[in-house]
Design a protein around this motif. Structure first.
Motif, PDB file in Angstrom:
ATOM      1  N   ASN A   1       0.901  -1.176   0.039  1.00 18.18           N
ATOM      2  CA  ASN A   1      -0.049  -0.020  -0.145  1.00 18.18           C
ATOM      3  C   ASN A   1       0.860   1.370  -0.008  1.00 18.18           C
ATOM      4  OD1 ASN A   1      -1.248  -2.145   2.307  1.00 18.18           O
ATOM      5  ND2 ASN A   1      -2.440  -1.693   0.515  1.00 18.18           N
ATOM      6  N   PRO A   2       1.318   1.890  -1.209  1.00 18.83           N
ATOM      7  CA  PRO A   2       2.000   2.923  -1.148  1.00 18.83           C
ATOM      8  C   PRO A   2       1.322   4.117  -0.794  1.00 18.83           C
ATOM      9  CG  PRO A   2       1.272   2.486  -3.529  1.00 18.83           C
ATOM     10  CD  PRO A   2       0.912   1.590  -2.534  1.00 18.83           C
ATOM     11  N   VAL A   3       1.886   4.886  -0.166  1.00 17.40           N
ATOM     12  CA  VAL A   3       1.313   6.385   0.249  1.00 17.40           C
ATOM     13  C   VAL A   3       1.698   7.667  -0.546  1.00 17.40           C
ATOM     14  CG1 VAL A   3       1.589   8.095   1.929  1.00 17.40           C
ATOM     15  CG2 VAL A   3       1.150   5.520   2.749  1.00 17.40           C
ATOM     16  N   MET A   4       0.460   8.154  -1.043  1.00 12.89           N
ATOM     17  CA  MET A   4       0.907   9.251  -2.148  1.00 12.89           C
ATOM     18  C   MET A   4       0.199  10.660  -1.006  1.00 12.89           C
ATOM     19  SD  MET A   4       1.942   8.067  -4.927  1.00 12.89           S
ATOM     20  CE  MET A   4       2.145   6.171  -4.663  1.00 12.89           C
TER      21      MET A   4
ATOM     22  N   THR B   1      -8.175   1.344   1.639  1.00 14.97           N
ATOM     23  CA  THR B   1      -6.552   1.660   2.222  1.00 14.97           C
ATOM     24  C   THR B   1      -6.533   3.042   2.435  1.00 14.97           C
ATOM     25  OG1 THR B   1      -5.846   2.078  -0.233  1.00 14.97           O
ATOM     26  CG2 THR B   1      -5.250  -0.150   0.644  1.00 14.97           C
ATOM     27  N   ARG B   2      -5.743   3.354   3.376  1.00 11.21           N
ATOM     28  CA  ARG B   2      -5.361   4.910   4.047  1.00 11.21           C
ATOM     29  C   ARG B   2      -3.972   4.849   3.908  1.00 11.21           C
ATOM     30  NH1 ARG B   2      -9.196   5.834   7.752  1.00 11.21           N
ATOM     31  NH2 ARG B   2      -8.059   7.632   8.648  1.00 11.21           N
TER      32      ARG B   2
ATOM     33  N   GLN C   1     -10.848  11.634   2.888  1.00 13.93           N
ATOM     34  CA  GLN C   1      -9.245  11.348   2.894  1.00 13.93           C
ATOM     35  C   GLN C   1      -8.493  12.258   3.810  1.00 13.93           C
ATOM     36  OE1 GLN C   1      -8.658  12.184  -1.453  1.00 13.93           O
ATOM     37  NE2 GLN C   1      -8.491   9.877  -1.795  1.00 13.93           N
ATOM     38  N   ALA C   2      -7.660  11.857   4.361  1.00 10.14           N
ATOM     39  CA  ALA C   2      -6.903  12.897   5.537  1.00 10.14           C
ATOM     40  C   ALA C   2      -5.997  13.777   4.265  1.00 10.14           C
ATOM     41  CB  ALA C   2      -6.014  12.115   6.171  1.00 10.14           C
TER      42      ALA C   2
ATOM     43  N   ALA D   1       4.693   3.094   3.496  1.00  4.76           N
ATOM     44  CA  ALA D   1       3.490   2.386   3.364  1.00  4.76           C
ATOM     45  C   ALA D   1       2.580   2.909   4.194  1.00  4.76           C
ATOM     46  CB  ALA D   1       3.942   1.040   3.791  1.00  4.76           C
ATOM     47  N   GLY D   2       1.244   2.438   3.546  1.00  5.60           N
ATOM     48  CA  GLY D   2      -0.095   2.935   3.876  1.00  5.60           C
ATOM     49  C   GLY D   2      -0.762   1.997   4.924  1.00  5.60           C
ATOM     50  N   ILE D   3      -1.924   2.135   5.030  1.00 11.76           N
ATOM     51  CA  ILE D   3      -2.715   0.921   6.069  1.00 11.76           C
ATOM     52  C   ILE D   3      -3.753   0.556   5.061  1.00 11.76           C
ATOM     53  CG2 ILE D   3      -4.204   0.931   7.899  1.00 11.76           C
ATOM     54  CD1 ILE D   3      -2.829   3.681   8.911  1.00 11.76           C
ATOM     55  N   ALA D   4      -4.107  -0.870   5.375  1.00  8.31           N
ATOM     56  CA  ALA D   4      -4.937  -1.502   4.650  1.00  8.31           C
ATOM     57  C   ALA D   4      -6.235  -1.517   5.773  1.00  8.31           C
ATOM     58  CB  ALA D   4      -4.707  -3.166   4.511  1.00  8.31           C
TER      59      ALA D   4
END
Lengths: 381, 470
Positions: free
Chosen positions: A226-229, A275-276, B449-450, A266-269
């Protein structure tokens, strides 16, 4: 009670990401019948929410023939899918933060010379002159002037739309609940709505491809990442290049509108589908962003997101025929780097269907590699 | 009281709902954390001017609501030492039992853990844009009211208020009382709507009487009141740098009126981002024309430990917010084994239930103009952050087949800017529903979304300090 719709065609595709959609388009251009099933909306998952880097630089050498093929496809995007998808050959600059980083960039350049990526190493005074906006930790980098960036939100759905215009039957919001094979024909069932029968099946379901592979006795160690953008408010335009960092960590680009799109960590599933971006990952990314681009110090983040990508342990995709089932072809597990080569993977899958072979070498991506050794039990997804 | 010793609930929002929730928790021996974005408690409706400004009387600030405002302020002031109060604090993200909080004055971030949470995030104006709405001098009704209450100034010398909803007449009245020239009040609702709604409205005779009083007062003071109008546009001066007037259609012809500021809005919409990030289940609520976090009669959300109160979970007004805040707190206490006054809880639920009929009446009296999307011209800017027009949205539907809000956002950029759809989302959904021919509920809602509001990168980069207080 409505009766189930039954459909017979040449090729059934599971997954409307950039790989499945471009395969559908390529097959239609060959005059082959296609039905594509997408459980959500085409290009709404990883293919549509990734960083948008369109780069060859830094890929394993084994991927470069495919990446070069993709490079040519990207060059004719408007005629192919009817939009440029904000694709720009803006240059991709991979940053070195130490002499050893620089040495490894030099090594990559010499190893990839055959592929004519046109890499240019930049350091010292020339670096500061070319990019005064770069933070002090950068000591140099490698520029691939013809690599670039695009807007995945636009490109990936456009491939599906183009395939549909070319005659593919695209079924969005059709999750595949059952896959069967009678030795000659595949049968895909989506709820009580649709049954597709076809002699050929393409497994292009991204991070959700594992169950189909397993269904045909090819369990592979596919896991989800889960990539973070994050994206900033629009800022005065100062940077053309898309940026990466040797050794990984953070990547960034500035879009025409002025926003900086940054990714890393990495994000959160939240669950299987959602995902977040978590605040710890956002914090790390923010600190790295300021170090990389000090101009961001006074900017705001306005939006963050994540997504679900399928990763294989060697970070190479599975692309090619099934080892167990004639007529089944896999195209998944692009391990966070599928956006650029996705359209070429789609063409290769179409060639495999039509010719039984690919004109681009794909040996490194064979599913055999997970079964070549002694018969250990691979972790099912 | 062993159960309560371990309890330290967090309340987000210090408006009428948050204050009454805190009061109920304190009354049962708890010391809740109260996080509020404003520097002083009261919420939007009972917003207090900064302590540094010359204090006007509650009567001057809140009119008929003075007594209620005073009561909420007094209740909060009495609690002040018995709660862990965090003013000037924006909750910008939530996950895994932790709120991420940005503290404005010290420019610091912290992570506030919670076991139980009462979400009382309130509302903002429901905005249905009109051509010219991006001109300087155009405010929402709520914004116009905040200028008056918080900053003690008017948005212009000669102001037109338009749109619909109870706030329309209230703000016009407040402006006229404060000495501003109110050039006109333009209501998109028809007189017939209001008459038809009267029986339902009479369920709250006192509230109804206030509304009637505002209208009568404005009329008696020579303010032109027009109903059944369709706003055409806000007129700008030659340089388009300020408001010159408004144009509207009265059913027969287009009319114009000179003014230098406009306040507009169509009642309120709930601030639901936090509930969304917390994972609360949403459902479409026809009365509110919005997807709202689901709550039971006591205020329990679909997520264990998360309670919803006040306008943030559906617009019911300030009085209901007080009752819902108290009710949610009682539910929280009861859920954790604390003995509560069940008769009181039942009374509160009964009052809230009774208000439902009145709310139906309000909606009939001040309906959202159902033909707004049909009349919105292609060149109308819907999303001002990203400069996305109604025409672009329609084209995204016709060319790309978008039929759902997140898809519309992905393909058109609507809602991708600083407001993250908080301001433009309502209008975009109306346009999408109209362009696709789908019912509003079916086009869905923008995923939360945050960050809930933009956060400075420099602050985001601070490792959130663990929180000692909670």
């Amino acid at each position: 009670m409505s009766s189930i719709k039954t459909l017979r065609t040449d090729v059934a595709i599971v997954g409307g990401g950039i790989v499945g959609s471009s395969a559908a388009l390529a097959l239609r251009q060959m005059g082959i019948g296609v039905a594509l099933l997408e459980r959500d909306l085409c290009g709404s998952r990883s293919s549509g929410v990734n960083f948008g880097g369109v780069r060859r630089q830094g890929r394993p050498l084994s991927q470069l023939p495919l990446a070069q093929r993709a490079h040519r496809i990207w060059g004719r995007l408007p005629s192919l899918i009817g939009t440029d998808g904000e694709y720009l050959r803006s240059g991709h600059f991979k940053i070195a933060r130490s002499e050893s980083d620089m040495a490894s960039l030099e090594r990559y350049r010499s190893q990839s010379l055959d592929f004519d990526l046109g890499l240019e190493l930049i350091s010292d005074a020339r670096l500061r002159e070319r990019c005064p906006w770069l933070g002090a930790r950068a000591v140099g980098g490698s520029l691939c002037v013809e690599d670039g960036q695009a807007n995945p939100r636009l490109v990936s759905p456009a491939f599906a739309l183009a395939a549909q215009r070319a005659g593919a039957q695209v079924f969005e919001r059709h999750a595949v609940d059952e896959v069967a094979h009678d030795g000659a024909m595949f049968m895909l069932r989506s709820g009580n709505a649709l049954e597709v029968h076809a002699p050929v099946l393409l497994n292009c379901a991204g991070a959700w491809s594992g169950p189909i592979a397993t269904r045909f006795d090819e369990p592979v160690p596919l896991r989800s990442g889960n990539p973070v953008m994050v994206v900033t408010e629009p800022m005065p335009h100062f940077m053309d290049w898309s940026l990466g960092v040797e050794g990984g960590g953070i990547y960034g680009r500035q879009v025409a509108r002025g926003n900086l799109v940054l990714g890393g960590g990495a994000g959160i599933a939240v669950d299987a589908d959602r995902t977040r971006a978590g605040s710890d990952a956002i914090a790390t990314l923010a600190a790295q962003a300021i170090e990389l681009l000090p101009a961001l110090r006074h900017a705001h983040f306005i939006r963050t997101w994540s997504g679900t990508e399928g990763y294989l342990p060697d970070r190479q995709p599975v692309l090619g025929p099934s080892r167990t089932t004639p007529g089944l072809f896999h195209g998944f597990g692009f391990s966070g780097a599928g956006f650029q080569i996705g359209p070429a993977a789609g063409e290769v899958l179409a060639e495999l269907v039509r010719d039984g072979r690919s004109s681009t070498p794909i040996g490194a991506f064979s599913i055999e590699r997970f079964f070549a050794e002694e018969p250990t039990t691979p972790t099912p997804p | 009281m062993t159960a309560s010793c371990a309890l330290q609930p967090v309340i987000v929002g210090a408006g009428p709902a948050g204050v009454r929730a805190a009061e109920a928790l304190v009354a049962h021996g708890l010391r809740p954390v109260v996080i509020d974005e404003a520097s002083r408690a009261g919420g939007q409706i009972y917003r207090r001017p900064p302590a540094s400004l010359a204090q006007r009387s509650a009567q001057a600030l809140y009119g008929f609501e003075a007594r209620r405002a005073d009561a909420v302020h007094a209740a909060f002031d009495a609690l002040r030492e018995r709660i862990d109060y965090r003013p000037d604090s924006l909750v910008w993200n939530a996950h895994g039992g932790r709120l991420d909080v940005l503290h404005g004055p010290t420019r610091s971030t912290s992570g506030v853990p919670y076991g139980q949470l009462i979400v009382a995030t309130g509302a903002t104006d429901r905005v249905l844009p009109v051509p010219g709405w991006t001109l300087p001098g155009v405010y929402t009704l709520g914004g116009a009211q905040v200028a008056l209450k918080f900053q003690g100034c008017a948005i212009g010398q000669r102001v037109v208020f338009m749109g619909t909803g109870p706030l329309l007449y209230l703000v016009a009245y407040q402006y006229a009382k404060a000495g501003a020239k109110v050039a006109a009040v333009l209501d998109t609702a028809r007189l017939a709507d209001q008459l038809a709604a009267t029986p339902a409205m009479l369920r709250q005779p006192a509230v109804f009487a206030k509304g009637v009083y505002y209208v009568a007062w404005l009329r008696a003071h020579g303010v032109a009141l027009h109903s059944g109008v369709r706003p055409s546009r806000v007129l700008g001066d030659a340089t388009e740098s300020r408001v010159d007037g408004v144009a509207w259609h009265d059913g027969r012809e287009e009319r114009t009126l000179a003014c230098d500021a406009v306040g507009f809005g169509y009642a309120l919409r709930s601030e639901t981002q936090l509930a969304d990030l917390l994972g609360c289940r949403f459902e479409f609520a026809p009365l509110h024309r919005a997807h709202l976090p689901v709550r039971d009669a006591a205020g329990r959300s679909s997520v264990e430990g998360v309670y919803l109160a006040g306008d943030g979970a559906g617009i019911m007004g300030a009085d209901a917010a007080e009752w819902a805040g108290e009710r949610a707190a009682l539910a929280l206490l009861a859920d954790h084994g604390v003995a509560v006054d069940t008769a009181r809880a039942e009374t509160l639920e009964r009052k809230l239930h009774k208000l439902g009929g009145f709310r139906q009446g309000l909606e009939r009296a001040f309906p959202v103009p159902s033909d707004w999307a049909a009349h919105a011209p292609d060149e109308l800017v819907v999303c001002r952050c990203e400069n996305i027009t109604a025409g672009t949205l329609r084209q995204t539907v016709s060319v790309n087949g978008a039929d759902e809000m997140n898809r519309l956002k992905a393909l058109s950029r609507v809602g991708m800017g600083r407001c993250q759809g908080r301001m433009c989302g309502v209008a975009a959904a109306e346009i999408l529903a109209h362009a696709t021919g789908l019912p509003l509920q079916q086009v869905g809602r923008l995923r939360g979304q945050a960050p809930i509001k933009p956060i400075p990168i420099q602050l985001a980069a601070c490792e959130p300090a663990g929180d000692a207080g909670a």
